[in-house]
Design an enzyme around this catalytic site. Structure first.
Site, short mmCIF file in Angstrom:
data_model
loop_
_atom_site.label_atom_id
_atom_site.label_comp_id
_atom_site.label_asym_id
_atom_site.label_seq_id
_atom_site.Cartn_x
_atom_site.Cartn_y
_atom_site.Cartn_z
N ASP A 109 0.82 -1.21 0.00
CA ASP A 109 0.00 0.00 0.00
C ASP A 109 0.86 1.26 0.00
O ASP A 109 0.40 2.32 -0.40
CB ASP A 109 -0.93 0.00 1.21
CG ASP A 109 -2.07 -0.99 0.98
OD1 ASP A 109 -1.81 -2.21 1.07
OD2 ASP A 109 -3.18 -0.55 0.66
N LYS A 165 -1.18 -5.32 3.89
CA LYS A 165 -2.24 -5.86 4.74
C LYS A 165 -1.67 -6.53 5.98
O LYS A 165 -0.69 -7.27 5.91
CB LYS A 165 -3.07 -6.85 3.93
CG LYS A 165 -4.21 -7.52 4.65
CD LYS A 165 -5.17 -6.56 5.33
CE LYS A 165 -5.77 -5.53 4.39
NZ LYS A 165 -6.50 -4.45 5.11
O1 MRU Z 1 -7.63 -3.07 3.03
P1 MRU Z 1 -7.42 -3.47 1.60
O2 MRU Z 1 -8.20 -4.67 1.19
O3 MRU Z 1 -7.60 -2.29 0.66
O4 MRU Z 1 -5.89 -3.87 1.57
C1 MRU Z 1 -5.30 -4.21 0.36
C2 MRU Z 1 -3.92 -4.68 0.50
O5 MRU Z 1 -3.30 -4.63 1.53
C3 MRU Z 1 -3.27 -5.11 -0.76
O6 MRU Z 1 -2.38 -6.14 -0.48
C4 MRU Z 1 -2.53 -3.91 -1.33
O7 MRU Z 1 -3.41 -2.81 -1.47
C5 MRU Z 1 -1.94 -4.18 -2.61
S1 MRU Z 1 -3.19 -4.32 -3.84
C6 MRU Z 1 -2.48 -4.50 -5.33
#
Ligand code: MRU
Length: 340
Positions: free
Chosen positions: A226, A237
């Site tokens: 992220d 995540k």
């Molecule tokens: O909370 P989320 O579902 O938006 O978290 C998403 C993640 O952590 C993904 O692994 C990350 O955004 C990479 S997506 C290509």
């Protein structure tokens, strides 16, 4: 040859000034689209994770600013509201700043820039998929966390794009999918995407991962990000850091796959990244059924930070970066400065 498969889901579509967003909270039971011309509905969808995944929330926000411009709303107010929806994924701020900077407030230019960004992400996924697939051996079992597929980027996916590309190249791979508590992006979304593609996979509870890695059942771990700081620390995540520790303990390569827009040169190190804290109800319940006693307090950090020294390589559409990350990231993001 990597491809965009005919089974690929389109999580976001733009038609004649109306944004169509698949409501990911309903998957896999139901594929229902939210249709809106109001940027406030886009902000609400990002906040409740109806649209999610770092690159995709950036694209959704860019279309959100477009909706504000077309509807005569203040683009600045829309940008502020959209940027405040989720704090950790840098792609959100990056996308909003990009559409604002490129357009000088002209609605037609904002729309063109949002569409360009969407198309660029699709191309970026194909390229990072190719670069990453080269690192996956025939016969490998690959472990992944959360959802980094089409539902997270709008293309083939980042980390899951690597998995799909390796499979399409004919490599006999299989995937271990972390269910990814508390909101089950792995179980609900990644397993759904892999099933649509016919890619062999097994779902595991998050706490099974370390033991399977220790028993030699995993040959590579691929995750998304992220936000990647200038020193290579990567927020992803919650649960990603534990996987990286287990990978290092057992000599398993740990790859982070993310578009260059996820690298935030303005954030020096991982400890500077704001970690989103979500409602404790997500922890004290499972699929909306309460599992903890009434009144139980819960902590719910949505992300954690994996330090750069645990990352074997960072794969983006612009190349495969390896340590020392401060140098290789600077060379990629500011080539002129790094050459001096
Ligand atoms: O909370 P989320 O579902 O938006 O978290 C998403 C993640 O952590 C993904 O692994 C990350 O955004 C990479 S997506 C290509």
């Amino acid at each position: 040859m990597p491809r965009t498969s005919s089974t690929q889901i389109q999580p976001i579509e733009w038609h004649d000034g109306v944004l169509h967003i698949i409501d990911q909270t309903l998957l896999p039971a139901e594929a229902r689209y939210i249709e809106t011309s109001d940027y406030r509905a886009v902000a609400a969808a990002i906040r409740r994770l109806a649209v999610r995944g770092a690159p995709l929330i950036g694209i959704a926000a860019a279309y959100g600013v477009t909706l504000a411009a077309r509807g005569g709303d203040s683009m600045t107010a829309a940008a502020e509201e959209l940027a405040a929806t989720r704090p950790t994924a840098v792609n959100l701020r990056w996308a909003i700043e990009r559409v604002l900077a490129a357009t000088g407030g002209d609605a037609a230019l904002v729309e063109a820039e949002a569409i360009r960004m969407h198309q660029e992400q699709i191309a970026s996924d194909v390229r990072s998929g190719e670069l990453g697939a080269a690192l996956i051996a025939d016969g490998a079992t690959v472990l992944t966390h959360c959802n980094t597929g089409s539902l997270a980027t709008g293309g083939i996916g980042s980390a899951l794009g690597v998995v799909k590309t390796a499979y399409w190249q004919g490599k006999r791979i299989s995937v271990l999918v972390d269910e990814t508590r508390p909101l089950l992006q792995g179980a609900r979304l990644t397993a759904w995407e892999l099933a649509r593609e016919g890619i062999p996979h097994e779902l595991i509870v998050d706490s099974a991962a370390a033991g399977l890695i220790a028993r030699g059942r995993v040959q590579a771990i691929v995750v998304g990000a992220d936000r990647i700081a200038a020193n290579g620390d990567a927020a992803n995540k919650v649960g990603t850091y534990g996987l990286a520790l287990a990978a290092q303990a057992h000599g398993v390569p740990f790859y982070v796959v993310a578009p260059a827009s996820t690298i935030d040169a303005r954030t020096a190190r991982g400890s500077d990244i704001v970690i989103e804290e979500r409602d404790g109800d997500e922890v004290t319940s499972f699929a909306s059924a309460r599992t903890a006693p009434d009144g139980t307090a819960a902590r719910n950090p949505a992300f954690d930070v994996t330090p750069a020294h645990l990352i074997t390589a960072i794969i983006s559409e612009r190349g495969v970066l390896r340590a020392p990350y401060p140098r290789t990231i600077a060379a990629m993001t500011q080539p002129a400065a790094a050459a001096r």
